[in-house]
Write a protein that holds these residues in place. Structure first.
Motif, mmCIF file in Angstrom:
data_model
loop_
_atom_site.group_PDB
_atom_site.id
_atom_site.type_symbol
_atom_site.label_atom_id
_atom_site.label_comp_id
_atom_site.label_asym_id
_atom_site.label_seq_id
_atom_site.Cartn_x
_atom_site.Cartn_y
_atom_site.Cartn_z
ATOM 1 N N LEU A 68 11.394 27.872 22.231
ATOM 2 C CA LEU A 68 12.485 28.703 21.395
ATOM 3 C C LEU A 68 11.714 29.989 20.881
ATOM 4 O O LEU A 68 10.672 30.209 20.237
ATOM 5 C CB LEU A 68 11.908 27.744 20.315
ATOM 6 N N VAL A 69 13.197 31.163 21.116
ATOM 7 C CA VAL A 69 12.371 32.733 20.430
ATOM 8 C C VAL A 69 13.469 32.955 19.505
ATOM 9 O O VAL A 69 14.697 33.141 20.008
ATOM 10 C CB VAL A 69 12.644 33.443 22.110
ATOM 11 N N ILE A 70 13.138 33.331 18.427
ATOM 12 C CA ILE A 70 13.716 33.268 17.514
ATOM 13 C C ILE A 70 13.491 34.871 17.041
ATOM 14 O O ILE A 70 12.341 35.459 17.030
ATOM 15 C CB ILE A 70 12.547 33.015 16.374
ATOM 16 N N HIS A 71 14.830 35.558 17.274
ATOM 17 C CA HIS A 71 14.882 37.392 16.642
ATOM 18 C C HIS A 71 15.170 37.862 15.617
ATOM 19 O O HIS A 71 16.627 37.071 15.312
ATOM 20 C CB HIS A 71 15.986 37.665 17.583
ATOM 21 N N GLU A 72 14.413 37.354 14.831
ATOM 22 C CA GLU A 72 15.190 37.923 13.638
ATOM 23 C C GLU A 72 15.012 39.399 13.179
ATOM 24 O O GLU A 72 15.152 40.552 13.406
ATOM 25 C CB GLU A 72 13.211 37.696 11.939
ATOM 26 N N LEU A 73 16.447 39.470 11.985
ATOM 27 C CA LEU A 73 16.961 40.676 12.358
ATOM 28 C C LEU A 73 16.664 41.772 10.971
ATOM 29 O O LEU A 73 16.154 41.504 10.329
ATOM 30 C CB LEU A 73 18.849 40.709 12.265
ATOM 31 N N ASN A 74 16.940 43.179 11.625
ATOM 32 C CA ASN A 74 16.589 43.999 10.743
ATOM 33 C C ASN A 74 17.677 44.188 9.804
ATOM 34 O O ASN A 74 18.418 44.832 9.767
ATOM 35 C CB ASN A 74 15.963 45.298 11.545
ATOM 36 N N GLU A 75 17.139 44.475 8.598
ATOM 37 C CA GLU A 75 17.815 44.273 7.317
ATOM 38 C C GLU A 75 18.110 45.453 6.882
ATOM 39 O O GLU A 75 19.002 46.425 5.959
ATOM 40 C CB GLU A 75 17.743 43.357 6.190
ATOM 41 N N THR A 76 17.381 46.889 7.623
ATOM 42 C CA THR A 76 17.472 48.132 7.518
ATOM 43 C C THR A 76 18.474 48.829 8.430
ATOM 44 O O THR A 76 18.773 50.361 8.421
ATOM 45 C CB THR A 76 16.153 48.709 7.358
ATOM 46 N N GLU A 77 18.882 47.848 9.502
ATOM 47 C CA GLU A 77 19.985 48.488 10.253
ATOM 48 C C GLU A 77 20.931 48.376 10.055
ATOM 49 O O GLU A 77 21.198 47.209 10.146
ATOM 50 C CB GLU A 77 19.070 48.306 12.037
ATOM 51 N N SER A 78 22.714 49.569 10.075
ATOM 52 C CA SER A 78 23.468 49.204 9.853
ATOM 53 C C SER A 78 23.589 48.292 11.147
ATOM 54 O O SER A 78 24.882 47.569 11.177
ATOM 55 C CB SER A 78 24.309 50.669 9.351
ATOM 56 N N THR A 79 23.674 48.768 12.042
ATOM 57 C CA THR A 79 23.858 48.068 13.925
ATOM 58 C C THR A 79 22.803 47.618 14.041
ATOM 59 O O THR A 79 22.188 48.629 14.722
ATOM 60 C CB THR A 79 24.754 49.429 14.206
ATOM 61 N N GLN A 80 23.160 46.710 15.030
ATOM 62 C CA GLN A 80 21.898 46.276 15.712
ATOM 63 C C GLN A 80 22.419 45.304 16.884
ATOM 64 O O GLN A 80 23.287 45.105 16.991
ATOM 65 C CB GLN A 80 20.907 44.845 15.093
ATOM 66 N N VAL A 81 22.051 46.279 18.072
ATOM 67 C CA VAL A 81 22.164 45.318 19.520
ATOM 68 C C VAL A 81 21.476 44.417 19.945
ATOM 69 O O VAL A 81 20.318 44.488 20.004
ATOM 70 C CB VAL A 81 22.239 46.691 21.108
ATOM 71 N N VAL A 82 21.887 43.093 19.896
ATOM 72 C CA VAL A 82 20.864 41.975 19.406
ATOM 73 C C VAL A 82 20.536 40.927 21.263
ATOM 74 O O VAL A 82 19.179 40.544 21.287
ATOM 75 C CB VAL A 82 20.384 40.457 18.578
ATOM 76 N N VAL A 83 21.537 41.262 21.978
ATOM 77 C CA VAL A 83 21.475 40.652 23.220
ATOM 78 C C VAL A 83 22.009 42.093 23.882
ATOM 79 O O VAL A 83 23.234 42.437 23.743
ATOM 80 C CB VAL A 83 22.542 39.576 23.726
#
Length: 313
Positions: free
Chosen positions: A113-128
């Protein structure tokens, strides 16, 4: 897309809490999960979905009606033969939440299980970012950090013009495959056949936007821009905007305006307050349809087929 839960806050007689299953690749059975309120795995059992085929999980926010069902589903996947890795994306805290539950319950998984936590300081994130799909996350306006996800499918090559290929002397086989993939091929006589000359226009990839809980905010429009399907919460009926905004939610008309302004093609309403029975959902649907006609009030275990457009716009 399967709606496993369309209720807000807690389960009731009419509906379970939040959970969506998305299958964008026909025929393979692989699927992605968006949120997992309690009893999500019970809902999965009633659908043609195999836990072992679950590939990715996206969590919009950490409220219980969106995450209480996640530990149980992930644990049960091991018993269902799930061995391939799962990548999970979500807000800060999702990693410690799952690690603590598994530690305290002595739960082990038979897969990574690979967990990726989003960055709260970025307004737009390409996660995949994969050859077939790109997923972008943007923050919404709720009481705690919450995200919406925009899933964009890459364009598919157009169909081969078989009769034209035969006339050019291209034999069926490996050369067909290369042309289908956009390559040019050289024939025995030295002539070159270019893919664009022997294929129809590419089929545009589909765009699906899935929002977490939110009141109207600036992120909704770029997330939903020209989406083939926008899934938007409609916790309250029209006229209850003050109450909706107080708790970080939207009304039916606000969801409809979001779809209209973004140029979406279809709107699915979900996350309904328990004050509304399933019989009353048709009224909520009518409210939204007065602004955006192609609206559906989703029911638990219902399915929406996300149609592919036939030609690039």
């Amino acid at each position: 897309m399967w709606f496993m839960g369309t209720g807000a806050g807690r389960p009731n007689k009419h509906r379970n809490v939040s959970g969506l299953a998305l299958q964008m690749t026909e025929g393979e059975g692989n699927w992605w999960l968006f949120d997992a309120g309690e009893a999500t795995q019970h809902q999965v059992m009633q659908l043609p979905l195999k836990p072992s085929k679950l590939e990715k999980v996206f969590v919009t926010h950490m409220h219980g009606d969106h995450v209480y069902g996640l530990p149980g589903l992930l644990s049960s996947r091991s018993f269902d033969g799930g061995e391939t890795p799962i990548h999970l994306y979500g807000p800060k805290g999702i990693k410690s939440y799952l690690q603590d539950v598994f530690r305290l319950t002595s739960t082990t998984l038979d897969y990574e299980l690979v967990i990726h936590e989003l960055n709260e300081t970025e307004s737009t994130q390409v996660v995949v970012k994969e050859p077939q799909f790109t997923v972008t996350a943007m923050p919404l306006a709720h009481r705690i950090p919450c995200y919406g996800y925009r899933i964009v499918e890459q364009d598919c090559p157009g169909k081969l013009l078989v009769e034209k290929l035969k006339a050019l002397g291209v034999k069926e086989g490996p050369l067909f495959g290369k042309l289908k993939n956009g390559e040019s091929v050289a024939l025995a006589d030295g002539s070159v056949v270019h893919s664009k000359d022997v294929t129809n226009q590419p089929l545009p990839g589909r765009i699906v936007t899935i929002l977490g809980d939110t009141r109207p905010c600036a992120s909704v429009r770029p997330l939903a821009e020209k989406a083939d399907l926008l899934v938007h919460e409609a916790t309250f009926a029209a006229g209850m905007e003050t109450k909706a905004h107080e708790f970080g939610h939207s009304t039916t008309l606000e969801a409809a305006r979001a779809a209209r302004d973004a140029g979406a093609k279809q709107l699915a309403l979900t996350h309904f307050s328990g004050r509304y029975s399933n019989e009353q959902l048709s009224l909520l649907e009518q409210e939204a349809a007065s602004v955006f006609p192609n609206t559906t009030a989703a029911l638990d275990l219902s399915f929406i087929d996300i149609k592919r457009r036939q030609a690039a716009e």
